[in-house]
Design a protein around this motif. Sequence first.
Motif, PDB file in Angstrom:
ATOM      1  N   GLY A  15       0.818  -1.217   0.000  1.00  0.00           N
ATOM      2  CA  GLY A  15       0.000   0.000   0.000  1.00  0.00           C
ATOM      3  C   GLY A  15       0.850   1.265   0.000  1.00  0.00           C
ATOM      4  O   GLY A  15       0.583   2.196  -0.769  1.00  0.00           O
ATOM      5  N   GLU A  34       9.748   3.599   6.465  1.00  0.00           N
ATOM      6  CA  GLU A  34       9.474   2.188   6.756  1.00  0.00           C
ATOM      7  C   GLU A  34      10.288   1.788   7.989  1.00  0.00           C
ATOM      8  O   GLU A  34      11.468   2.107   8.084  1.00  0.00           O
ATOM      9  N   GLY A  47      -2.679 -13.394  -5.215  1.00  0.00           N
ATOM     10  CA  GLY A  47      -3.324 -13.231  -6.509  1.00  0.00           C
ATOM     11  C   GLY A  47      -3.828 -11.806  -6.630  1.00  0.00           C
ATOM     12  O   GLY A  47      -4.270 -11.223  -5.641  1.00  0.00           O
ATOM     13  N   ASP A 304      -4.147  -2.162   4.626  1.00  0.00           N
ATOM     14  CA  ASP A 304      -4.581  -2.873   5.837  1.00  0.00           C
ATOM     15  C   ASP A 304      -4.749  -1.940   7.035  1.00  0.00           C
ATOM     16  O   ASP A 304      -5.475  -2.266   7.976  1.00  0.00           O
TER      17      ASP A 304
END
Length: 397
Positions: A15, A34, A47, A304
């Motif tokens: 994301g 990060e 997928g 998320d």
Amino acid sequence: MTFPAPVAVVGGGIGGLAAALALGQVGVHTSLYEQSATFEEVGAGIGLGPNAIRRLDAWGIGKALRESACMPQRLLVQHAGDGRLLGCLPMADAFVARYGAPYLTMHRADLHDCLWQALQSQTSAVLTLNHRLHAVTHTAQSVELHFENNQTVVHAQALLGADGLHSRVRPLVCGDEAPVASGHWAYRALLPMQDLPVVWRKPQIGMWLGPALHVVHYPVKGGEWLNLVVLVEATDGAASAGWDVARTPAQTAADLQRAMNTCCRGLKELVSMAPLWRAWCLLDRPPVDSAAQLARGKLALLGDAAHPMLPYLAQGAGMAIEDAAQMAAQWQHAHLSVEDRLQRYAQARWQRVAKVQQRARRNGKLFHAQGWLRVARDTAMALGGAKLMDMPWLYGG
Ligand SMILES: Cc1cc2nc3c(=O)[nH]c(=O)nc-3n(C[C@H](O)[C@H](O)[C@H](O)COP(=O)(O)OP(=O)(O)OC[C@H]3O[C@@H](n4cnc5c(N)ncnc54)[C@H](O)[C@@H]3O)c2cc1C
């Protein structure tokens, strides 16, 4: 104190990288932070539906991705107990014709690497590793980010929280409730394709439905590996353990043996061939119920951090990619304030992600059904077949 960047992105997962890439392509500079010092080969196979692949193609990374990804010809759904065929959905060319892009399967690390490479060649983003967001404060003009490791303070016009399930940014946007343990576990393994009997080497997605479990497998890494996932409902009270945890071989063998007791021999044999398993305790949150859960003032959430979901629609990363594209679209409205751009992003996204979260939960019940629900599911599959398995509302969106 460092010089302000227009947009700070926290989290370098799918994301966060997608958001920085998409924003860069509309001329918006980002600083991405990060917490990890390096990116390791995290995750396993995933997928991506045509809804995500179309966006990746538009960002110019579809070609690189296709070098390692696989294009399954079909999705085959079978009964885990007796192997009976429940349904078949043609994919590949049929999906390209219908949705303008294929369904692709890949290793998450390959997708991550494609995004990372593209971002590094784009001068619009400054990527900083080893920075763990600790706190956020506001001034009238900017957001202040405070990091754990070296007391760095960064100012930005906006902060995008792409920091995953246990987001630090989320409580500042919409409260602080903990993620919900679903009681389901995902056991993931990669098997070298060359060691497998030919029956498992086909370019297709296999899905096997059984009581309180299902199994999914598909090729990744150019077809050299088979990604295998066994999803089971926990019975040992370990429902709320960590996200990606190592289970000992003995624990895994016991878990899988118990869960797959009623499965057919072929499926048991496939599972027994996996050299190493990793277990994910699956957590999610209730579906988003308003735009206010995605953005507040100069802060917004994506991926998320905003809408974690069970992997039963295979769309968590897909939705993060869609979020990124929508975010970039809003930053093109130069006449709008930062707050208005983030609000419009939230308004554009919340109903779609809520629907995907709901459907993922519903699929969990249907895939693992027993008794009358299982009979109804199998009858519907027999009658509706491919039409039931296709999802134009999702793949065409
Ligand atoms: C078993 C399983 C199967 C799945 N299958 C699919 C699938 O087939 N298709 C699909 O689309 N999705 C799938 N998903 C979901 C998908 O993996 C996730 O939805 C997606 O990776 C989320 O990406 P993200 O960037 O939002 O979050 P994350 O990948 O969690 O990334 C968050 C990043 O933020 C960093 N971070 C966290 N806190 C901080 C902090 N305080 N400061 C700085 N950095 C921080 C983390 O280190 C991490 O790099 C699956 C998930 C599971 C568990």
